[in-house]
Design a protein around this motif. Structure first.
Motif, short mmCIF file in Angstrom:
data_model
loop_
_atom_site.label_atom_id
_atom_site.label_comp_id
_atom_site.label_asym_id
_atom_site.label_seq_id
_atom_site.Cartn_x
_atom_site.Cartn_y
_atom_site.Cartn_z
N LYS A 291 2.35 1.21 44.29
CA LYS A 291 3.13 0.25 45.06
C LYS A 291 2.63 -1.18 44.91
N LEU A 292 1.49 -1.35 44.25
CA LEU A 292 0.91 -2.68 44.09
C LEU A 292 1.50 -3.39 42.87
N ASP A 293 1.78 -4.66 43.03
CA ASP A 293 2.15 -5.52 41.91
C ASP A 293 1.83 -6.96 42.32
N ASP A 294 2.10 -7.90 41.44
CA ASP A 294 1.76 -9.30 41.73
C ASP A 294 2.48 -9.79 42.98
N GLY A 295 3.74 -9.39 43.15
CA GLY A 295 4.52 -9.85 44.29
C GLY A 295 3.93 -9.37 45.61
N VAL A 296 3.49 -8.11 45.65
CA VAL A 296 2.89 -7.56 46.86
C VAL A 296 1.62 -8.33 47.21
N MET A 297 0.79 -8.58 46.20
CA MET A 297 -0.45 -9.30 46.46
C MET A 297 -0.19 -10.72 46.92
N GLU A 298 0.76 -11.40 46.30
CA GLU A 298 1.05 -12.79 46.68
C GLU A 298 1.69 -12.87 48.05
N THR A 299 2.42 -11.83 48.45
CA THR A 299 2.95 -11.79 49.82
C THR A 299 1.81 -11.79 50.83
N ASN A 300 0.79 -11.00 50.55
CA ASN A 300 -0.38 -10.97 51.42
C ASN A 300 -1.12 -12.30 51.41
N PHE A 301 -1.26 -12.89 50.22
CA PHE A 301 -1.95 -14.19 50.15
C PHE A 301 -1.21 -15.23 50.99
N SER A 302 0.12 -15.19 50.91
CA SER A 302 0.92 -16.14 51.68
C SER A 302 0.71 -15.96 53.18
N MET A 303 0.66 -14.69 53.63
CA MET A 303 0.39 -14.43 55.05
C MET A 303 -1.00 -14.95 55.43
N TRP A 304 -1.95 -14.79 54.51
CA TRP A 304 -3.32 -15.17 54.84
C TRP A 304 -3.53 -16.68 54.91
N THR A 305 -2.60 -17.46 54.37
CA THR A 305 -2.73 -18.92 54.50
C THR A 305 -2.64 -19.34 55.96
N LYS A 306 -2.06 -18.48 56.79
CA LYS A 306 -1.95 -18.76 58.23
C LYS A 306 -2.99 -17.97 59.03
N SER A 307 -3.98 -17.44 58.34
CA SER A 307 -4.99 -16.64 59.01
C SER A 307 -5.78 -17.48 60.01
N GLY A 308 -6.21 -16.82 61.07
CA GLY A 308 -7.06 -17.50 62.03
C GLY A 308 -8.46 -17.75 61.51
N ASP A 309 -8.80 -17.11 60.38
CA ASP A 309 -10.10 -17.35 59.75
C ASP A 309 -9.98 -18.52 58.79
N PRO A 310 -10.68 -19.62 59.05
CA PRO A 310 -10.48 -20.83 58.23
C PRO A 310 -10.87 -20.64 56.76
N ILE A 311 -11.88 -19.83 56.48
CA ILE A 311 -12.29 -19.62 55.09
C ILE A 311 -11.22 -18.85 54.34
N LEU A 312 -10.73 -17.75 54.92
CA LEU A 312 -9.68 -16.96 54.27
C LEU A 312 -8.43 -17.80 54.06
N ALA A 313 -8.03 -18.56 55.07
CA ALA A 313 -6.84 -19.39 54.95
C ALA A 313 -7.01 -20.43 53.84
N ASP A 314 -8.18 -21.03 53.77
CA ASP A 314 -8.42 -22.05 52.74
C ASP A 314 -8.43 -21.44 51.35
N LEU A 315 -9.09 -20.29 51.19
CA LEU A 315 -9.13 -19.63 49.87
C LEU A 315 -7.73 -19.21 49.42
N ALA A 316 -6.92 -18.72 50.36
CA ALA A 316 -5.54 -18.32 50.02
C ALA A 316 -4.73 -19.53 49.58
N ASN A 317 -4.87 -20.63 50.28
CA ASN A 317 -4.17 -21.86 49.88
C ASN A 317 -4.65 -22.35 48.53
N ARG A 318 -5.94 -22.32 48.31
CA ARG A 318 -6.48 -22.78 47.03
C ARG A 318 -5.93 -21.94 45.87
#
Length: 455
Positions: A291-318
């Motif tokens: 079930k994994l592909d690039d789209g699935v992973m990037e969907t998660n990365f996009s969600m993590w840009t709004k994470s309450g953890d500042p490091i995770l959010a920053d890394l996802a944005n970067r």
């Protein structure tokens, strides 16, 4: 040699391909494999992953690469059956009963790859070759159902070719050696889509001079210079494309992003899709993997840009918005400076665990003899007119110069902010200036102490 039910299509299927012109499908099993959901999944996995952040055209996928390897194996089989057909058992020539097996193995050789394969494998302990063999032999996959129409044990035979345990070395080395259909396709394909001309080589000439022999595959002496060209192209592609410092920087960000996500998930503070959650929890199944592909992973990365953890959010944005880390070359001596530099980075407000890394990228352009590892016993041999086989580097001064050498570098990655030069005074300027004193011409260096003056 067992007989296979190689049913032919009523009408040949021809696919357009920018690298090989056309891909020809004549066998029902190849067409059936093409339509399986496991093979179609390859459309959603980029061949070069983060390299597309460096070379914008490099968005081609493992789908077309797998088809390309199939096409090259098909063409090689055509050449072998025309020029080198077996006349009697054990004569070292080509038995075309192996054709369907090697074509299917070529088409499925990368079926186990996931998104960002090597980074993902490192973090979650997966292995794309072993997973590929599971996909082929698992009775619940569409690929397995398609292969079993050929023969009940056909899936296991195809898997054995990919595992390099199939007893016929000609079949194995056609898709796994230092000059195989896999490498020939990805070098040509990656060069085409990245737009670099030095990755190109004379593929048509190589195919004209390739030939079978008792222990595998070799090349006629008239093709030696084409093989030289291939080795040189491979060297250039690794140095200029696969080892590009910005591509490696994005891989570092990706690795740290996934590492941070794993920690935040364990703290039960992470929004994540179900399939990715199974990997973060460490209890994934083959179905989860598929079930994994690039789209699935990037969907998660996009969600993590709004994470309450500042490091995770920053890394996802970067990662999503291409903000790579900077880097400098290091060696064994200057590695001793890294603790000092990491301390400066920490003082500037960055956690060195997630904003620094050392990354090595080394490759052997050619190895005449390697008794173990991925290319075990896969030296390239040139057949002379009298039938004598001579290893390539014994004939080619160019290849001899590359033989056994290790090419590449090791780099230290860090936030680009550390290289800032401000027009107006900033609070961290003294730290940045101190950091930059250790860098010259893209390399880490020791500071020179001022010379003492004597009166």
């Amino acid at each position: 040699m067992a007989e296979f039910n190689s049913k032919k299509l009523a009408k040949e299927v021809v696919l357009r391909d920018p690298v090989h012109g056309y891909i020809h499908i004549e066998d029902q099993v190849i067409f059936d494999l093409l339509k399986t959901k496991e093979f179609q999944r390859m459309r959603r996995i980029k061949q070069l992953g983060p390299i597309a952040y460096v070379f914008p055209g490099a968005t081609h996928t493992r789908f077309e690469h797998n088809l390309g390897v199939y096409e090259l194996t098909r063409r090689i089989c055509d050449i072998f059956v025309k020029k080198y057909p077996t006349q009697r058992p054990g004569d070292g020539l080509w038995d075309d009963h192996n054709r369907l097996l090697v074509e299917c193995a070529g088409m499925l050789h990368d079926i186990g790859h996931g998104p960002y394969s090597h980074t993902f494998e490192h973090l979650f302990g997966t292995n794309h070759e072993k997973i590929g063999q599971k996909i082929i032999t698992n009775p619940n996959t569409e690929i397995n159902h398609a292969l079993k129409k050929v023969a009940p044990n056909f899936p296991e035979l195809v898997a054995s070719v990919i595992a390099k345990t199939y007893p016929n070395p000609q079949v194995v080395k056609m898709i796994s050696s230092q000059a195989d259909a896999d490498r020939m396709d990805y070098l040509e394909r990656d060069a085409y889509f990245t737009g670099v001309t030095y990755g190109e080589f004379d593929l048509s000439r190589i195919l004209q001079e390739i030939r079978p022999y008792q222990d595998g595959i070799c090349f006629n002496s008239d093709g030696m210079h084409a093989v030289e060209d291939y080795i040189s192209s491979r060297y250039q592609m690794y140095q200029q494309v696969y080892f590009h410092r910005v591509g490696r920087s994005m891989e570092v960000l990706l690795q740290h992003l996934l590492e941070r996500a794993k920690i935040i998930y364990q703290q039960q503070r992470l929004q994540v899709t179900p399939s990715v959650e199974q990997f973060l929890a460490g209890n994934w199944t083959l179905d989860d993997y598929l079930k994994l592909d690039d789209g699935v992973m990037e969907t998660n990365f996009s969600m993590w840009t709004k994470s309450g953890d500042p490091i995770l959010a920053d890394l996802a944005n970067r990662y999503l918005y291409r903000k790579p880390l900077a880097s400098v070359r290091i060696d064994q001596e200057t590695k001793n400076l890294l603790p000092k530099l990491k301390d400066l980075i920490k003082q500037a407000g960055f956690d060195p665990t997630y904003y620094t890394a050392t990354n090595s990228a080394f490759d052997e352009p050619y190895d005449a003899y390697k008794p173990s590892g991925k290319n075990a016993n896969s030296q390239i041999e040139i057949m002379q007119s009298d039938g004598q086989l001579i290893e390539l580097s014994q004939l080619s001064p160019l290849v001899r110069a590359l033989n056994g050498t290790i090419q590449g570098d090791e780099r230290f990655f860090f936030p680009k902010t550390m290289l800032s030069i401000s027009d107006e005074p900033q609070i961290f300027d003294p730290l940045y200036e101190q950091f930059q004193r250790y860098i010259k011409n893209g390399e880490l260096r020791y500071l020179r102490r001022p010379k003492r003056t004597t009166k």
